[in-house]
Design an enzyme around this catalytic site. Structure first.
Site, PDB file in Angstrom:
ATOM      1  N   GLU A  43     -24.692 -20.141 -19.139  1.00  0.00           N
ATOM      2  CA  GLU A  43     -23.748 -19.154 -18.641  1.00  0.00           C
ATOM      3  C   GLU A  43     -24.096 -18.923 -17.175  1.00  0.00           C
ATOM      4  OE1 GLU A  43     -23.845 -15.388 -20.701  1.00  0.00           O
ATOM      5  OE2 GLU A  43     -22.349 -14.552 -19.327  1.00  0.00           O
ATOM      6  N   ARG A 270     -37.022 -21.071 -28.830  1.00  0.00           N
ATOM      7  CA  ARG A 270     -36.966 -20.982 -27.372  1.00  0.00           C
ATOM      8  C   ARG A 270     -38.368 -21.022 -26.806  1.00  0.00           C
ATOM      9  NH1 ARG A 270     -33.275 -17.403 -26.318  1.00  0.00           N
ATOM     10  NH2 ARG A 270     -33.831 -16.871 -24.204  1.00  0.00           N
ATOM     11  N   LYS A 280     -32.549 -13.903 -18.037  1.00  0.00           N
ATOM     12  CA  LYS A 280     -31.865 -13.797 -16.752  1.00  0.00           C
ATOM     13  C   LYS A 280     -31.652 -12.335 -16.369  1.00  0.00           C
ATOM     14  CE  LYS A 280     -28.951 -16.976 -18.099  1.00  0.00           C
ATOM     15  NZ  LYS A 280     -27.799 -17.863 -18.229  1.00  0.00           N
TER      16      LYS A 280
HETATM   17  P1  ATP Z   1     -31.396 -15.733 -21.047  1.00  0.00           P
HETATM   18  O1  ATP Z   1     -31.690 -15.024 -22.333  1.00  0.00           O
HETATM   19  O2  ATP Z   1     -32.585 -16.113 -20.273  1.00  0.00           O
HETATM   20  O3  ATP Z   1     -30.365 -15.058 -20.226  1.00  0.00           O
HETATM   21  P2  ATP Z   1     -29.483 -17.369 -22.244  1.00  0.00           P
HETATM   22  O4  ATP Z   1     -29.769 -18.000 -23.536  1.00  0.00           O
HETATM   23  O5  ATP Z   1     -28.591 -16.193 -22.210  1.00  0.00           O
HETATM   24  O6  ATP Z   1     -30.827 -17.113 -21.505  1.00  0.00           O
HETATM   25  P3  ATP Z   1     -27.741 -19.410 -21.362  1.00  0.00           P
HETATM   26  O7  ATP Z   1     -27.232 -19.643 -19.998  1.00  0.00           O
HETATM   27  O8  ATP Z   1     -26.793 -18.924 -22.387  1.00  0.00           O
HETATM   28  O9  ATP Z   1     -28.940 -18.401 -21.215  1.00  0.00           O
HETATM   29  O10 ATP Z   1     -28.552 -20.663 -21.895  1.00  0.00           O
HETATM   30  C1  ATP Z   1     -28.176 -21.995 -21.727  1.00  0.00           C
HETATM   31  C2  ATP Z   1     -28.928 -22.817 -22.732  1.00  0.00           C
HETATM   32  O11 ATP Z   1     -30.315 -22.719 -22.502  1.00  0.00           O
HETATM   33  C3  ATP Z   1     -28.669 -22.327 -24.138  1.00  0.00           C
HETATM   34  O12 ATP Z   1     -28.451 -23.437 -24.971  1.00  0.00           O
HETATM   35  C4  ATP Z   1     -29.937 -21.609 -24.504  1.00  0.00           C
HETATM   36  O13 ATP Z   1     -30.171 -21.672 -25.880  1.00  0.00           O
HETATM   37  C5  ATP Z   1     -30.978 -22.372 -23.690  1.00  0.00           C
HETATM   38  N1  ATP Z   1     -32.128 -21.515 -23.399  1.00  0.00           N
HETATM   39  C6  ATP Z   1     -32.121 -20.315 -22.792  1.00  0.00           C
HETATM   40  N2  ATP Z   1     -33.363 -19.796 -22.729  1.00  0.00           N
HETATM   41  C7  ATP Z   1     -34.182 -20.699 -23.304  1.00  0.00           C
HETATM   42  C8  ATP Z   1     -35.587 -20.755 -23.562  1.00  0.00           C
HETATM   43  N3  ATP Z   1     -36.407 -19.766 -23.202  1.00  0.00           N
HETATM   44  N4  ATP Z   1     -36.083 -21.858 -24.174  1.00  0.00           N
HETATM   45  C9  ATP Z   1     -35.270 -22.867 -24.529  1.00  0.00           C
HETATM   46  N5  ATP Z   1     -33.956 -22.876 -24.324  1.00  0.00           N
HETATM   47  C10 ATP Z   1     -33.398 -21.810 -23.727  1.00  0.00           C
HETATM   48 MG    MG Z   2     -26.674 -15.947 -22.743  1.00  0.00          MG
END
Ligand code: ATP
Ligand code: MG
Length: 567
Positions: A43, A270, A280
């Site tokens: 995102e 994760r 983020k």
């Molecule tokens: P955050 O919680 O840090 O904002 P998010 O999951 O909301 O992260 P996205 O932009 O939706 O961020 O994530 C893009 C991809 O990266 C998704 O498939 C998510 O599952 C993966 N991802 C995000 N954080 C991690 C992590 N700590 N380890 C592995 N994969 C991750």
């Molecule tokens: Mg997200």
């Protein structure tokens, strides 16, 4: 390109992780014509962090391994938080890690039209309805895992009324939050996500790509599976918290699609890293609150921060590979990342001499105005790296903490009447020292033995300590930025009633000006990496200019060098 069993057998045979096992089984069964097509779906609401790097390496890595494809898809369904700056930074980060997505990047927003049509189909089929209740009421009615929810009073609206209202939601007739579209699934499932979940909401916001065209936006759960489907994704990898969303992912596809092709959602743990935060939202807070100097601050766990700090893409990829994928959440020690980084930097960096906290050393019996060229190996780990000459003369700088007025017995550096070797040059003995007005040592006076020159001298005494040095007249000034962990707590986000900000390390950045560097370090390019001997690995920072060089400490060096290298 599809895989055959022969090709599969040729793929390197280390033990498969559970995702690879699933993929190989799917290939054997010719599922989806044995294609492997993954996607990385960020995102664009912030910069990517090291956790995303794990997901990037996993998705692109699997596509490479199984001769498949991997898409980059921006999951841009929430216009209030998304920006083009983030889109650009994400593309830069993925490329920097060494991956190339299939074709152009994709955007969930490209599918808004199709997703809308599908929503209309759900309504027509009696599987979705417009609810006029507020989000708050809807939440209250949802029940608990052990207590069924309450059906919305708007649930039994006619198809015609629903179609009319949804159309008017789209046309912008209603205020934010006044209506939603919900799936008609029932209110009794033990899985709360399956109780008439919200599919669309009204949002009068400017979208970074579609502008003000849309007044309604699909929820993640509704958009994601269908986006996967439209792109031909076969294995949709996401983090564990989406496991409970999987039935909804499958439900939507079951209602909306007719072909036998089907993407499959697979969840993995994760990445959590000690001594940092990794969401983020929290990283944005650090940036907005000026606790760090932007998203690419070298203390940030963002990919942009790691890049500026001097991490190599190879070290991050290797880290992702070695931690592997698991089905259970755990915390990885940041020390492992640093260990892998050191391995890589040790292999690739030239050794240079720089003195962070200089103190003058004068060799009283060395001829005035004489200089010598000392030949030093650039990188003992790399035969191709060659040698360079550094200047040696009567006046040098050494590190302040390489001298003690009253050293203990086991101190193998310099002190009164003690001997050390100056790296690549001579053995010197300290005869006396001078103090300045404040009582600090200002100059060290030594004598040297001309026969002890490294390599060529006729007298090579066994000396325990070897010090790095920089010739005084030719030395240049530099700024050095020494970084420490941003948080003092191992799990800063893991305390129920404490804000991670409470654990910020006040000494995470130490700026040292007037360090002395050998002249060869003057004309380096941004991002160039070095080992400053006995101190650590450094890289040229973005702020650096030829007049005012600035170096970041990437990671410290374990100081076993002085003992291990005696020449
Ligand atoms: P955050 O919680 O840090 O904002 P998010 O999951 O909301 O992260 P996205 O932009 O939706 O961020 O994530 C893009 C991809 O990266 C998704 O498939 C998510 O599952 C993966 N991802 C995000 N954080 C991690 C992590 N700590 N380890 C592995 N994969 C991750
Ligand atoms: Mg997200």
């Amino acid at each position: 390109m599809s895989n055959t069993s022969e090709e599969l057998n040729n793929i390197e045979k280390r033990s498969l992780n559970f995702i690879e096992s699933i993929i190989e089984e799917d290939i054997q069964n010719n599922k989806n014509e044995a294609r492997v097509h993954t996607r990385f779906p960020p995102e664009p609401n912030g910069y990517l962090h090291i956790g995303h790097a794990k997901s990037i390496c996993l998705n692109f890595g699997l596509a490479e391994k199984y001769k498949g494809k991997c898409n980059l898809r921006f999951d841009d369904t929430n216009p209030e938080k998304e920006e083009t700056e983030y889109v650009d930074s994400i593309m830069e980060d993925v490329k920097w890690l060494g991956f190339q997505w299939d074709k152009e990047p994709y955007y969930a927003s490209d599918y808004f039209g199709k997703l809308y049509d599908w929503a209309v189909k759900l309504i027509r089929d009696g599987k979705a309805y417009v609810d006029d209740q507020s989000q708050e009421i809807i939440s209250q009615q949802r029940g608990t895992p052990t207590r069924p929810g309450v059906e919305s009073p708007f649930r039994s609206r006619s198809v015609e009324e629903n179609l009319d209202l949804f159309e008017r939601m789209k046309a912008g007739e209603f205020e934010n939050g006044t209506r939603v579209l919900r799936a008609k699934m029932g209110m009794t499932s033990p899985n709360m996500h399956m109780r008439d979940p919200v599919l669309y909401r009204i949002l009068n916001a400017e979208h970074h790509r579609t502008g003000d065209k849309w007044k309604i936006y699909p929820m993640y759960d509704y958009a994601h599976g269908q986006s996967d489907y439209l792109e031909g994704i076969t294995h949709s990898l996401c983090t564990l918290e989406f496991e409970v969303h999987r039935p909804l992912y499958d439900w939507c596809l079951d209602q909306l699609t007719e072909t036998s092709y089907r993407p499959r959602q697979i969840e993995f743990a994760r990445l959590n890293l000690s001594y940092t935060v990794m969401s983020k939202r929290k990283l944005l807070e650090l940036v907005k609150g000026n606790y760090v100097n932007g998203w690419d601050d070298p203390r940030m766990p963002t990919i942009a921060g790691l890049r500026r700090r001097g991490f190599t893409p190879a070290s991050i990829r290797s880290f992702a590979d070695r931690i592997g994928v698991a089905k259970r959440d755990n915390v990885i020690d940041v020390g492992l990342l640093e260990f892998i980084l050191r391995e890589d930097l040790n292999r690739i960096t030239p050794r240079m001499m720089a003195v962070i906290d200089p103190i003058k050393l004068v060799i009283t019996n060395y001829p005035e105005n004489q200089t010598e060229a000392i030949e030093l190996v650039n990188n003992p780990e790399d035969d191709q790296s060659g040698t360079r000459n550094v200047l040696f003369s009567k006046e040098l700088y050494i590190e302040r903490d390489d001298f003690m007025v009253d050293p203990p017995k086991k101190y193998f550096r310099l002190g009164p009447d003690r001997e050390v070797r100056l790296k690549g040059a001579y053995v010197v003995k300290c005869d006396r020292y001078e103090l300045d007005a404040t009582g600090n040592v200002s100059t060290i006076y030594c004598t040297y033995d001309p026969e002890t020159r490294s390599g060529t001298g006729t007298y090579q005494p066994k000396i325990k300590g070897t010090l790095h040095w920089v010739e005084a007249k030719s030395a240049k000034d530099a700024e050095v930025r020494l970084y420490d962990r941003l948080f003092m707590d191992e799990d800063p986000a893991g305390h129920k009633d404490k804000d991670p900000l409470e654990f910020l390390n006040p000494d995470s950045l130490k700026v040292v000006k007037n360090c002395k560097i050998e002249p060869a370090l003057l004309n380096t390019s941004i991002g160039d990496k070095f080992q400053f001997q006995r101190i650590g690995y450094f890289c040229t920072d973005n702020d650096s200019t030829p007049e005012q060089p600035v170096f970041n400490r990437i990671v410290s060096l374990k100081d076993n060098w002085a003992k291990a290298n005696q020449s």
